[in-house]
Design an enzyme around this catalytic site. Structure first.
Site, mmCIF file in Angstrom:
data_model
loop_
_atom_site.group_PDB
_atom_site.id
_atom_site.type_symbol
_atom_site.label_atom_id
_atom_site.label_comp_id
_atom_site.label_asym_id
_atom_site.label_seq_id
_atom_site.Cartn_x
_atom_site.Cartn_y
_atom_site.Cartn_z
ATOM 1 N N CYS A 120 52.019 -63.746 -25.061
ATOM 2 C CA CYS A 120 53.116 -63.693 -23.839
ATOM 3 C C CYS A 120 52.824 -64.601 -22.839
ATOM 4 C CB CYS A 120 53.243 -62.142 -23.532
ATOM 5 S SG CYS A 120 53.918 -61.097 -24.835
ATOM 6 N N HIS A 257 56.795 -62.642 -16.639
ATOM 7 C CA HIS A 257 57.191 -62.390 -17.952
ATOM 8 C C HIS A 257 57.803 -61.104 -18.178
ATOM 9 C CE1 HIS A 257 56.599 -61.607 -22.117
ATOM 10 N NE2 HIS A 257 55.543 -60.679 -21.834
ATOM 11 N N ASN A 287 61.534 -58.249 -24.721
ATOM 12 C CA ASN A 287 60.292 -59.075 -24.545
ATOM 13 C C ASN A 287 60.369 -60.346 -25.547
ATOM 14 O OD1 ASN A 287 57.764 -60.137 -24.649
ATOM 15 N ND2 ASN A 287 56.631 -58.271 -24.309
HETATM 16 O O1 UT7 Z 1 54.005 -58.814 -23.475
HETATM 17 C C1 UT7 Z 1 52.704 -58.344 -23.628
HETATM 18 C C2 UT7 Z 1 52.412 -57.059 -22.689
HETATM 19 N N1 UT7 Z 1 53.059 -56.013 -23.297
HETATM 20 C C3 UT7 Z 1 53.572 -55.026 -22.607
HETATM 21 O O2 UT7 Z 1 53.348 -55.421 -21.521
HETATM 22 C C4 UT7 Z 1 53.639 -53.673 -23.150
HETATM 23 C C5 UT7 Z 1 53.031 -52.780 -22.256
HETATM 24 N N2 UT7 Z 1 53.360 -51.246 -22.385
HETATM 25 C C6 UT7 Z 1 54.657 -50.765 -22.045
HETATM 26 O O3 UT7 Z 1 55.315 -51.408 -21.684
HETATM 27 C C7 UT7 Z 1 54.646 -49.267 -22.349
HETATM 28 O O4 UT7 Z 1 53.388 -48.530 -22.545
HETATM 29 C C8 UT7 Z 1 55.590 -48.589 -23.392
HETATM 30 C C9 UT7 Z 1 57.060 -49.064 -23.225
HETATM 31 C C10 UT7 Z 1 55.065 -49.514 -24.743
HETATM 32 C C11 UT7 Z 1 55.494 -47.472 -23.620
HETATM 33 O O5 UT7 Z 1 55.590 -46.628 -22.725
HETATM 34 P P1 UT7 Z 1 54.729 -45.251 -22.032
HETATM 35 O O6 UT7 Z 1 55.507 -44.809 -21.008
HETATM 36 O O7 UT7 Z 1 53.313 -45.928 -21.899
HETATM 37 O O8 UT7 Z 1 55.032 -44.214 -23.343
HETATM 38 P P2 UT7 Z 1 53.966 -43.675 -24.411
HETATM 39 O O9 UT7 Z 1 53.279 -44.775 -25.304
HETATM 40 O O10 UT7 Z 1 52.622 -42.899 -23.736
HETATM 41 O O11 UT7 Z 1 54.849 -42.699 -25.124
HETATM 42 C C12 UT7 Z 1 55.491 -41.687 -24.581
HETATM 43 C C13 UT7 Z 1 55.984 -40.895 -25.620
HETATM 44 C C14 UT7 Z 1 55.242 -40.617 -26.989
HETATM 45 O O12 UT7 Z 1 55.416 -39.251 -27.377
HETATM 46 P P3 UT7 Z 1 54.297 -38.112 -27.165
HETATM 47 O O13 UT7 Z 1 53.096 -38.427 -27.789
HETATM 48 O O14 UT7 Z 1 54.442 -37.925 -25.525
HETATM 49 O O15 UT7 Z 1 55.271 -37.054 -27.867
HETATM 50 C C15 UT7 Z 1 55.632 -41.641 -28.000
HETATM 51 O O16 UT7 Z 1 55.606 -41.118 -29.152
HETATM 52 O O17 UT7 Z 1 57.048 -41.378 -26.100
HETATM 53 C C16 UT7 Z 1 57.159 -41.612 -27.791
HETATM 54 N N3 UT7 Z 1 57.874 -42.884 -27.968
HETATM 55 C C17 UT7 Z 1 59.191 -43.056 -28.265
HETATM 56 N N4 UT7 Z 1 60.292 -42.179 -28.176
HETATM 57 C C18 UT7 Z 1 61.229 -42.605 -28.597
HETATM 58 C C19 UT7 Z 1 57.411 -44.111 -28.129
HETATM 59 N N5 UT7 Z 1 58.029 -45.030 -28.493
HETATM 60 C C20 UT7 Z 1 59.389 -44.269 -28.594
HETATM 61 C C21 UT7 Z 1 60.591 -44.854 -28.833
HETATM 62 N N6 UT7 Z 1 61.637 -43.853 -28.691
HETATM 63 N N7 UT7 Z 1 60.953 -46.112 -29.175
#
Ligand code: UT7
Length: 330
Positions: A120, A257, A287
């Site tokens: 990225c 980005h 992204n």
């Molecule tokens: O470009 C390169 C750099 N990349 C980035 O900058 C990405 C950085 N990370 C992020 O943007 C965020 O961490 C994410 C958007 C990927 C995830 O957000 P988060 O607030 O960190 O959520 P999480 O991974 O802690 O997931 C929270 C919950 C989980 O459920 P439980 O374990 O709390 O029951 C996930 O399983 O959300 C669930 N979940 C979803 N639910 C519905 C994960 N993906 C999804 C989804 N739809 N697509």
């Protein structure tokens, strides 16, 4: 001919162009295939839709369209270019490079063309690299392209990653021009690149020619990446301000980005960049990795926000980890 013997030289943006595939996939479309919701995706990322490459499109065809648009915008011919750098992590083939395919597509037979892989952060790394070529005097005009088809490497059954990415390409033409060596010059004023391979397993693709002999799929510990992102990008932006004696107040536009709206907003807030100066496209493009910054630059330039002479900060962070910033007077 410009006499560079006496003066300082800068890499000035002579044109910009972009291309997005026609097919749009909305969050609602994804709801039909995955256990996800528009509400979750919007709340966590700000993304509402993404463009996805068609069956006949590849990273090089997207990049070629962006390159042609940038050349048209600059009023230049392909034969005016002597350097093509393509930032991509989703090449059509292991080799030859996307850059040589675009070079061929443009009808260029001279100059040098190569790919650069910093995920990225690729576009920032490519701008910094092209700038160093142009500053050295070895090359005169560079096409700097970010082009990606992440839809081809995400695991469409992994809702934690596939909803985050989209396809697209953007390009700028950088041209060596005389400058005064001050921050009032047009062009790339400074760039700051960093990497730290200790984080390589937080965001990676689980395949490759030398390991699995397959292409593999993107894997990410989203929370871990998120935890580091704001600190890393604000560090390299602070480096850019320190190197140029500028501050957030001097910026006209902040073009980060586009990975996640929350990362963008937190980074801007941490550095005191006014929300009105922040260019956001993650809502419509998702992204697009190395393509996200040149795509966003084009959106803001085309809608009249970025104008000649404006001070623009670009920054990115991605797999590796890699991260970097560049301060450009448009
Ligand atoms: O470009 C390169 C750099 N990349 C980035 O900058 C990405 C950085 N990370 C992020 O943007 C965020 O961490 C994410 C958007 C990927 C995830 O957000 P988060 O607030 O960190 O959520 P999480 O991974 O802690 O997931 C929270 C919950 C989980 O459920 P439980 O374990 O709390 O029951 C996930 O399983 O959300 C669930 N979940 C979803 N639910 C519905 C994960 N993906 C999804 C989804 N739809 N697509």
């Amino acid at each position: 001919m410009i006499d560079f013997q006496k003066g300082f030289r800068r890499s000035v943006v002579a044109g910009a162009g972009s291309y997005l595939p026609e097919t749009i996939v909305t969050n609602r479309d994804l709801e039909q295939k995955l256990a996800t919701s528009d509400e979750w995706i919007v709340q966590r990322t700000g993304i509402t839709q993404r463009h996805i490459a068609g069956p006949d499109e590849t990273t090089s065809t997207l990049g070629l369209r962006a390159a042609r648009a940038a050349l048209r915008d600059a009023g230049l011919e392909a034969s005016d270019i002597d350097l093509v750098i393509v930032a991509t992590s989703t090449p059509d083939f292991t080799f030859p490079s996307v850059a040589t395919q675009i070079q061929f597509g443009l009808g260029m037979t001279g100059g040098a063309a190569f790919d650069l892989q910093a995920v990225c952060s690729g576009f920032v790394f490519a701008v910094a690299t092209a700038d160093k070529f142009l500053m050295s005097g070895s090359h005169r005009r560079a096409l700097v392209i970010g082009a990606e088809t992440f839809s081809r490497i995400v695991d469409w059954e992994d809702r934690t990653t596939c909803v985050l990415f989209g396809d697209g390409a953007g390009a700028i033409v950088l041209e060596a021009a005389p400058g005064e060596g001050t921050v009032l010059d047009r062009g790339v004023l400074t760039s700051h690149l960093r990497s730290d391979g200790r984080h390589r397993e937080k965001l990676y693709v689980d395949g490759g020619p030398s390991s699995t002999r397959t292409t593999g799929h993107l894997r990410m510990s989203g929370k871990e990446v998120f935890r580091h992102a704001v600190g890393m990008v604000t560090d390299v932006m602070a480096d850019a301000f320190a190197a140029t004696g500028t501050s957030a107040a001097d910026l006209d536009w902040f073009v980060p980005h586009q990975a996640n709206r929350r990362i963008i907003d937190s980074s801007a807030e941490k550095l005191g960049i006014a929300p009105a100066k922040v260019v956001v496209t993650v809502d419509r493009h998702a992204n697009t990795s190395a393509a996200s910054i040149p795509l966003a630059l084009c959106v803001a330039r085309d809608d009249g926000r970025i104008k000649r002479g404006d001070l623009v900060m670009i920054e990115a962070m991605g797999g590796g980890f890699t991260w970097g910033s560049a301060l450009i007077r448009w």
